[in-house]
Design a protein around this motif. Structure first.
Motif, PDB file in Angstrom:
ATOM      1  N   THR A  20       0.870  -1.306   0.159  1.00 31.95           N
ATOM      2  CA  THR A  20       0.022  -0.076   0.121  1.00 31.95           C
ATOM      3  C   THR A  20       0.831   1.250  -0.036  1.00 31.95           C
ATOM      4  N   GLY A  21       0.387   2.480  -0.219  1.00 29.80           N
ATOM      5  CA  GLY A  21       1.132   3.652  -0.214  1.00 29.80           C
ATOM      6  C   GLY A  21       1.154   4.119   1.272  1.00 29.80           C
ATOM      7  N   PRO A  22       1.722   5.483   1.234  1.00 33.14           N
ATOM      8  CA  PRO A  22       2.258   6.020   2.485  1.00 33.14           C
ATOM      9  C   PRO A  22       1.188   5.850   3.698  1.00 33.14           C
ATOM     10  N   LEU A  23       0.114   5.986   3.257  1.00 31.38           N
ATOM     11  CA  LEU A  23      -1.198   5.984   4.508  1.00 31.38           C
ATOM     12  C   LEU A  23      -1.327   4.647   4.598  1.00 31.38           C
ATOM     13  N   VAL A  24      -0.910   3.586   3.811  1.00 30.33           N
ATOM     14  CA  VAL A  24      -1.277   2.237   4.255  1.00 30.33           C
ATOM     15  C   VAL A  24      -2.982   2.215   4.164  1.00 30.33           C
ATOM     16  N   ALA A  44       1.712  -0.002  -5.343  1.00 30.32           N
ATOM     17  CA  ALA A  44       2.947  -0.823  -4.848  1.00 30.32           C
ATOM     18  C   ALA A  44       4.138  -0.370  -4.948  1.00 30.32           C
ATOM     19  N   LEU A  45       5.060  -1.155  -4.401  1.00 31.59           N
ATOM     20  CA  LEU A  45       6.559  -1.031  -4.495  1.00 31.59           C
ATOM     21  C   LEU A  45       7.010   0.282  -3.698  1.00 31.59           C
ATOM     22  N   ALA A  46       6.452   1.435  -3.825  1.00 34.31           N
ATOM     23  CA  ALA A  46       6.953   2.546  -3.265  1.00 34.31           C
ATOM     24  C   ALA A  46       7.418   2.553  -1.885  1.00 34.31           C
ATOM     25  N   GLN A  47       6.824   1.606  -1.066  1.00 30.90           N
ATOM     26  CA  GLN A  47       7.088   1.730   0.339  1.00 30.90           C
ATOM     27  C   GLN A  47       7.943   0.717   0.806  1.00 30.90           C
ATOM     28  N   LEU A  48       7.978  -0.425   0.104  1.00 28.23           N
ATOM     29  CA  LEU A  48       8.783  -1.652   0.765  1.00 28.23           C
ATOM     30  C   LEU A  48       9.953  -1.904  -0.194  1.00 28.23           C
ATOM     31  N   ARG A  61       6.256  -1.061   8.126  1.00 28.15           N
ATOM     32  CA  ARG A  61       5.339  -0.748   7.037  1.00 28.15           C
ATOM     33  C   ARG A  61       4.644  -2.034   6.507  1.00 28.15           C
ATOM     34  N   PHE A  62       5.374  -3.100   6.461  1.00 28.74           N
ATOM     35  CA  PHE A  62       4.775  -4.459   6.245  1.00 28.74           C
ATOM     36  C   PHE A  62       3.767  -5.058   7.324  1.00 28.74           C
ATOM     37  N   ARG A  63       3.894  -4.634   8.544  1.00 31.82           N
ATOM     38  CA  ARG A  63       3.093  -4.850   9.489  1.00 31.82           C
ATOM     39  C   ARG A  63       1.763  -3.900   9.431  1.00 31.82           C
ATOM     40  N   LYS A  64       1.867  -2.692   8.963  1.00 34.61           N
ATOM     41  CA  LYS A  64       0.703  -2.081   8.695  1.00 34.61           C
ATOM     42  C   LYS A  64      -0.084  -2.699   7.398  1.00 34.61           C
ATOM     43  N   LEU A  65       0.608  -3.060   6.532  1.00 38.89           N
ATOM     44  CA  LEU A  65       0.001  -3.638   5.261  1.00 38.89           C
ATOM     45  C   LEU A  65      -0.865  -4.696   5.629  1.00 38.89           C
ATOM     46  N   LEU A  66      -0.377  -5.515   6.472  1.00 43.12           N
ATOM     47  CA  LEU A  66      -1.039  -6.720   7.160  1.00 43.12           C
ATOM     48  C   LEU A  66      -2.270  -6.525   7.636  1.00 43.12           C
ATOM     49  N   VAL A  67      -2.289  -5.416   8.455  1.00 40.07           N
ATOM     50  CA  VAL A  67      -3.349  -5.006   9.534  1.00 40.07           C
ATOM     51  C   VAL A  67      -4.540  -4.447   8.704  1.00 40.07           C
TER      52      VAL A  67
END
Length: 207
Positions: A20-24, A44-48, A61-67
């Protein structure tokens, strides 16, 4: 070997499709499941992905993605399988926290392996009872392709991913087999899995 390959492809696929983007923000406003995946792909891609991202930043950032986009508690319960009912409430709570930590530690750092994969949606299958499978194809720079099926639940105004199948191999089932083996080899005690996850996540965080 097959399971390990599935995990590696899955991590790369997530980097290509589900970041996801900056705000997830999740793609819950998408009109349909395929659009949900496409929106995630567009962000995609910009954050990780990037050499300037630290290990800690990527993990956060990945944890935020999961949630935001995965029903981690439901996935964790599915992975634990029949042992969920034998676990005490305290063990269930400890396990769920460590399972999330395990996913973060196991997958977050693999995004640095991204090598320009591209994805396309290949259709949606209605599974009934608010469940949908979005079929996607991952094209790798070497010309090879991988089929990924995303199982998602429609919550009315949002979607949550429940599982990912890579060439027919379920990520949830892969982990369930691994976890069940640990429990069975230690007298059927869920506490043994919790200890193993705690040690594993500590190693990943220290590495």
């Amino acid at each position: 070997m097959i399971a390990r390959r599935a995990l590696l492809i899955g991590a790369t696929a997530l980097s290509a499709v589900a970041l996801t983007g900056p705000l997830v923000r999740s793609a819950s406003a998408a009109a349909d499941p395929a659009e949900f995946i496409r929106q995630l792909g567009d962000e995609a891609l910009a954050q990780l992905v990037g050499s300037d991202i630290t290990k800690a930043e990527r993990a956060e950032r990945f944890r935020k993605l999961l949630v935001a986009n995965f029903d981690v508690p439901a996935i964790g319960k599915t992975v634990l399988g029949r042992y969920w009912k034998t676990a005490t409430p305290e063990e269930q709570q400890d396990y769920q926290k460590l399972f999330e930590d395990f996913l973060v530690g196991n997958y977050a750092q693999r995004f640095g392996q991204y090598a320009g994969e591209k994805f396309t949606t290949a259709g949606v299958r209605d599974e009934g009872e608010g469940l949908h499978t979005v079929m996607t194809l991952i094209a790798r720079p070497n010309g090879q392709t991988a089929r990924l099926d995303w199982l998602m639940r429609d919550d009315g105004d949002s979607y949550k991913i429940l599982d990912l199948k890579i060439e027919g191999i379920s990520m949830s089932e892969t982990h369930r087999s691994e976890f069940a083996s640990v429990i069975q080899n230690n007298g059927g005690k869920v506490a043994s899995l919790i200890d193993a996850l705690r040690k594993k996540t500590a190693q990943m965080n220290a590495g």
